[in-house]
Write a protein that holds these residues in place. Structure first.
Motif, PDB file in Angstrom:
ATOM      1  N   ILE A 166      -7.699   9.068 -13.229  1.00 32.15           N
ATOM      2  CA  ILE A 166      -7.134   8.981 -12.355  1.00 32.15           C
ATOM      3  C   ILE A 166      -5.162   8.867 -12.379  1.00 32.15           C
ATOM      4  N   ARG A 167      -4.657   8.989 -10.973  1.00 28.72           N
ATOM      5  CA  ARG A 167      -3.747   8.838 -10.667  1.00 28.72           C
ATOM      6  C   ARG A 167      -3.256   7.630 -11.110  1.00 28.72           C
ATOM      7  N   ARG A 168      -2.415   7.237 -11.293  1.00 25.52           N
ATOM      8  CA  ARG A 168      -1.435   6.453 -11.264  1.00 25.52           C
ATOM      9  C   ARG A 168       0.171   6.204 -10.591  1.00 25.52           C
ATOM     10  N   ARG A 169       0.682   6.494  -9.147  1.00 25.31           N
ATOM     11  CA  ARG A 169       2.099   7.114  -9.806  1.00 25.31           C
ATOM     12  C   ARG A 169       4.026   5.946 -10.198  1.00 25.31           C
ATOM     13  N   ALA A 170       3.909   6.743 -10.797  1.00 29.21           N
ATOM     14  CA  ALA A 170       4.675   5.900 -11.305  1.00 29.21           C
ATOM     15  C   ALA A 170       6.211   5.960 -11.050  1.00 29.21           C
ATOM     16  N   SER A 171       6.650   7.151 -10.645  1.00 27.08           N
ATOM     17  CA  SER A 171       8.181   7.456  -9.365  1.00 27.08           C
ATOM     18  C   SER A 171       8.676   8.146  -8.628  1.00 27.08           C
ATOM     19  N   VAL A 172       9.249   7.914  -7.789  1.00 28.84           N
ATOM     20  CA  VAL A 172       9.443   8.991  -6.994  1.00 28.84           C
ATOM     21  C   VAL A 172      11.521   9.081  -6.894  1.00 28.84           C
ATOM     22  N   ASP A 173      11.749  10.606  -7.295  1.00 24.64           N
ATOM     23  CA  ASP A 173      13.349  10.145  -7.203  1.00 24.64           C
ATOM     24  C   ASP A 173      13.289  11.651  -6.530  1.00 24.64           C
ATOM     25  N   GLN A 174      14.741  12.079  -6.942  1.00 21.64           N
ATOM     26  CA  GLN A 174      15.368  13.111  -6.311  1.00 21.64           C
ATOM     27  C   GLN A 174      15.103  14.384  -6.214  1.00 21.64           C
ATOM     28  N   TYR A 175      13.325  14.566  -7.738  1.00 18.84           N
ATOM     29  CA  TYR A 175      13.205  16.292  -8.838  1.00 18.84           C
ATOM     30  C   TYR A 175      11.927  16.106  -7.753  1.00 18.84           C
ATOM     31  N   GLY A 176      11.106  14.811  -7.272  1.00 26.27           N
ATOM     32  CA  GLY A 176       9.537  14.727  -6.581  1.00 26.27           C
ATOM     33  C   GLY A 176       8.934  13.518  -7.262  1.00 26.27           C
ATOM     34  N   VAL A 177       7.845  14.111  -7.296  1.00 21.39           N
ATOM     35  CA  VAL A 177       7.007  12.685  -7.865  1.00 21.39           C
ATOM     36  C   VAL A 177       6.049  12.486  -9.208  1.00 21.39           C
ATOM     37  N   ASP A 178       6.531  12.002 -10.093  1.00 17.00           N
ATOM     38  CA  ASP A 178       5.903  11.520 -11.110  1.00 17.00           C
ATOM     39  C   ASP A 178       4.844  11.001 -11.391  1.00 17.00           C
ATOM     40  N   PHE A 179       3.447  11.021 -11.910  1.00 15.67           N
ATOM     41  CA  PHE A 179       2.422  10.833 -12.277  1.00 15.67           C
ATOM     42  C   PHE A 179       1.727  10.475 -13.427  1.00 15.67           C
ATOM     43  N   ILE A 180       1.546   9.244 -13.578  1.00 16.73           N
ATOM     44  CA  ILE A 180       0.731   9.570 -14.968  1.00 16.73           C
ATOM     45  C   ILE A 180      -1.159   9.208 -15.055  1.00 16.73           C
ATOM     46  N   ILE A 181      -1.279   9.615 -15.438  1.00 15.65           N
ATOM     47  CA  ILE A 181      -3.171   9.882 -15.394  1.00 15.65           C
ATOM     48  C   ILE A 181      -3.186   9.894 -16.127  1.00 15.65           C
ATOM     49  N   GLU A 182      -4.386   8.505 -16.126  1.00 16.68           N
ATOM     50  CA  GLU A 182      -4.888   7.663 -17.156  1.00 16.68           C
ATOM     51  C   GLU A 182      -6.252   8.231 -17.356  1.00 16.68           C
ATOM     52  N   ASN A 183      -6.590   8.156 -18.558  1.00 13.07           N
ATOM     53  CA  ASN A 183      -8.707   8.203 -18.748  1.00 13.07           C
ATOM     54  C   ASN A 183      -9.805   6.714 -18.555  1.00 13.07           C
ATOM     55  N   ILE A 184      -9.969   7.431 -17.473  1.00 10.14           N
ATOM     56  CA  ILE A 184     -10.872   5.412 -17.392  1.00 10.14           C
ATOM     57  C   ILE A 184     -12.432   6.355 -17.887  1.00 10.14           C
ATOM     58  N   LEU A 185     -12.882   4.865 -18.767  1.00  7.29           N
ATOM     59  CA  LEU A 185     -14.421   5.441 -18.690  1.00  7.29           C
ATOM     60  C   LEU A 185     -15.098   4.390 -18.447  1.00  7.29           C
ATOM     61  N   PHE A 186     -16.605   4.967 -17.582  1.00  5.49           N
ATOM     62  CA  PHE A 186     -17.877   4.206 -16.920  1.00  5.49           C
ATOM     63  C   PHE A 186     -18.829   3.771 -17.742  1.00  5.49           C
ATOM     64  N   LEU A 187     -19.233   3.050 -18.003  1.00  6.01           N
ATOM     65  CA  LEU A 187     -20.052   2.391 -18.227  1.00  6.01           C
ATOM     66  C   LEU A 187     -21.175   1.544 -17.556  1.00  6.01           C
ATOM     67  N   GLY A 188     -22.208   1.610 -17.751  1.00  4.63           N
ATOM     68  CA  GLY A 188     -23.402   0.562 -17.608  1.00  4.63           C
ATOM     69  C   GLY A 188     -23.436  -1.085 -17.790  1.00  4.63           C
TER      70      GLY A 188
END
Length: 127
Positions: free
Chosen positions: A45-67
């Protein structure tokens, strides 16, 4: 569509601090107890971290789905996340950071667990 159909991966849940036997004198032996071949689905899942003059930084999280039948106890670890053909999806050992139960209108539907990669042998932590 049934939720079980999207659980296209398999993982091993390692329960730590479990009684795995006894000594000859009757004292308990504690260790890790693996539960293998657990149906799951790993996703990023991509979580938006920040937008600055150099572009957009993203933090990527690993999500596990269980029943709904697989609650993760505290102190458990997740490893060996593979697809049905045995190909590695997420390599390494992960610790659950945030386990959220997700409910349908009347009952528990599934769990969504944020995974944090465990330290490698060189002492670095990855996310």
């Amino acid at each position: 569509m049934r939720f079980e159909r999207i659980l296209t991966h398999r993982c091993t849940i390692v329960l730590t601090g479990q009684k795995i036997g006894e000594t000859g004198y009757g004292k308990p032996i504690y260790g890790e107890l693996p539960i293998e071949n657990v149906p799951c689905r790993a996703d990023q899942i991509r979580r938006r971290a920040s937008v600055d003059q150099y572009g957009v930084d993203f933090i990527i999280e690993n999500i596990l789905f269980l029943g709904p039948d697989r609650q993760i106890p505290s102190g458990a670890k997740i490893k060996d996340i593979q697809d049905l053909q045995g190909n590695v999806v997420l390599e390494g050992m992960y610790s659950p950071q945030n386990a959220k139960p997700v409910y349908s209108k009347v009952r528990l539907h599934h769990y969504e667990i944020t995974l944090q990669k465990e330290s490698d042998s060189d002492g670095e932590k990855e996310s």
